[in-house]
Scaffold this motif. Structure first.
Motif, PDB file in Angstrom:
ATOM      1  N   VAL A 157       0.849  -1.187   0.000  1.00 53.94           N
ATOM      2  CA  VAL A 157       0.000   0.000   0.000  1.00 53.94           C
ATOM      3  C   VAL A 157       0.881   1.231   0.000  1.00 53.94           C
ATOM      4  O   VAL A 157       1.783   1.355   0.821  1.00 53.94           O
ATOM      5  CB  VAL A 157      -0.931   0.028   1.235  1.00 53.94           C
ATOM      6  CG1 VAL A 157      -1.749   1.291   1.265  1.00 53.94           C
ATOM      7  CG2 VAL A 157      -1.812  -1.198   1.250  1.00 53.94           C
ATOM      8  N   GLY A 158       0.614   2.126  -0.910  1.00 51.01           N
ATOM      9  CA  GLY A 158       1.305   3.411  -0.943  1.00 51.01           C
ATOM     10  C   GLY A 158       0.318   4.512  -0.597  1.00 51.01           C
ATOM     11  O   GLY A 158      -0.766   4.571  -1.165  1.00 51.01           O
ATOM     12  N   VAL A 159       0.687   5.375   0.318  1.00 53.93           N
ATOM     13  CA  VAL A 159      -0.182   6.469   0.732  1.00 53.93           C
ATOM     14  C   VAL A 159       0.433   7.761   0.221  1.00 53.93           C
ATOM     15  O   VAL A 159       1.589   8.061   0.504  1.00 53.93           O
ATOM     16  CB  VAL A 159      -0.338   6.519   2.271  1.00 53.93           C
ATOM     17  CG1 VAL A 159      -1.194   7.689   2.685  1.00 53.93           C
ATOM     18  CG2 VAL A 159      -0.911   5.210   2.776  1.00 53.93           C
TER      19      VAL A 159
ATOM     20  N   ALA B  11      -5.393  -0.614   7.582  1.00 53.00           N
ATOM     21  CA  ALA B  11      -3.950  -0.687   7.765  1.00 53.00           C
ATOM     22  C   ALA B  11      -3.284   0.681   7.697  1.00 53.00           C
ATOM     23  O   ALA B  11      -2.257   0.895   8.328  1.00 53.00           O
ATOM     24  CB  ALA B  11      -3.341  -1.596   6.700  1.00 53.00           C
ATOM     25  N   SER B  12      -3.864   1.604   6.964  1.00 55.86           N
ATOM     26  CA  SER B  12      -3.166   2.860   6.722  1.00 55.86           C
ATOM     27  C   SER B  12      -3.617   4.013   7.608  1.00 55.86           C
ATOM     28  O   SER B  12      -2.903   4.995   7.746  1.00 55.86           O
ATOM     29  CB  SER B  12      -3.328   3.275   5.253  1.00 55.86           C
ATOM     30  OG  SER B  12      -4.686   3.483   4.954  1.00 55.86           O
ATOM     31  N   ARG B  13      -4.767   3.937   8.231  1.00 52.31           N
ATOM     32  CA  ARG B  13      -5.283   5.048   9.024  1.00 52.31           C
ATOM     33  C   ARG B  13      -5.509   4.638  10.463  1.00 52.31           C
ATOM     34  O   ARG B  13      -5.919   3.515  10.735  1.00 52.31           O
ATOM     35  CB  ARG B  13      -6.611   5.555   8.464  1.00 52.31           C
ATOM     36  CG  ARG B  13      -6.579   5.953   7.039  1.00 52.31           C
ATOM     37  CD  ARG B  13      -5.828   7.220   6.640  1.00 52.31           C
ATOM     38  NE  ARG B  13      -5.326   8.058   7.655  1.00 52.31           N
ATOM     39  CZ  ARG B  13      -4.099   8.581   7.599  1.00 52.31           C
ATOM     40  NH1 ARG B  13      -3.299   8.298   6.625  1.00 52.31           N
ATOM     41  NH2 ARG B  13      -3.693   9.383   8.541  1.00 52.31           N
TER      42      ARG B  13
END
Length: 101
Positions: A56-58, A85-87
């Motif tokens: 995952v790229g943010v 997973a990202s936040r």
């Protein structure tokens, strides 16, 4: 052949990760430590995604103003996984948000 070897290594690792993370999450839920449980769930999704090969790229960052709602369009089953997973934010299922539906 390499794909089968990768599956043979990753599948037991994923199952072991699920088993290991279940008990601390259950304990945190039982004692009511929602913030710690939320962080554990975020860690779970990040590690689980890495184990299965999800990268995952943010780009950028959401606004710091609150309240904030992130909505997945559910074009795939990975939307919730990526958001979790990202936040660092609580998640809510639609039925939980809209009682009576």
């Amino acid at each position: 052949m390499a794909a089968y070897l990768r599956i043979a290594v990753r599948l037991p690792t994923v199952l072991l990760w699920n088993f290991l993370i279940f008990w601390p999450a259950l304990l945190l839920w039982a004692v009511g430590l929602d913030t710690a449980r939320g962080e554990l769930v975020r860690c779970y999704y990040a590690v689980q995604g890495w184990l299965v090969g999800l990268r995952v790229g943010v780009e950028g960052a959401p606004t710091t103003q609150r309240p904030l709602m992130l909505v997945a369009n559910h074009t795939s089953y990975l939307d919730v996984w990526v958001l979790a997973a990202s936040r660092r934010c609580p998640s809510c299922r639609r039925r939980k948000c809209a009682p009576g539906r």
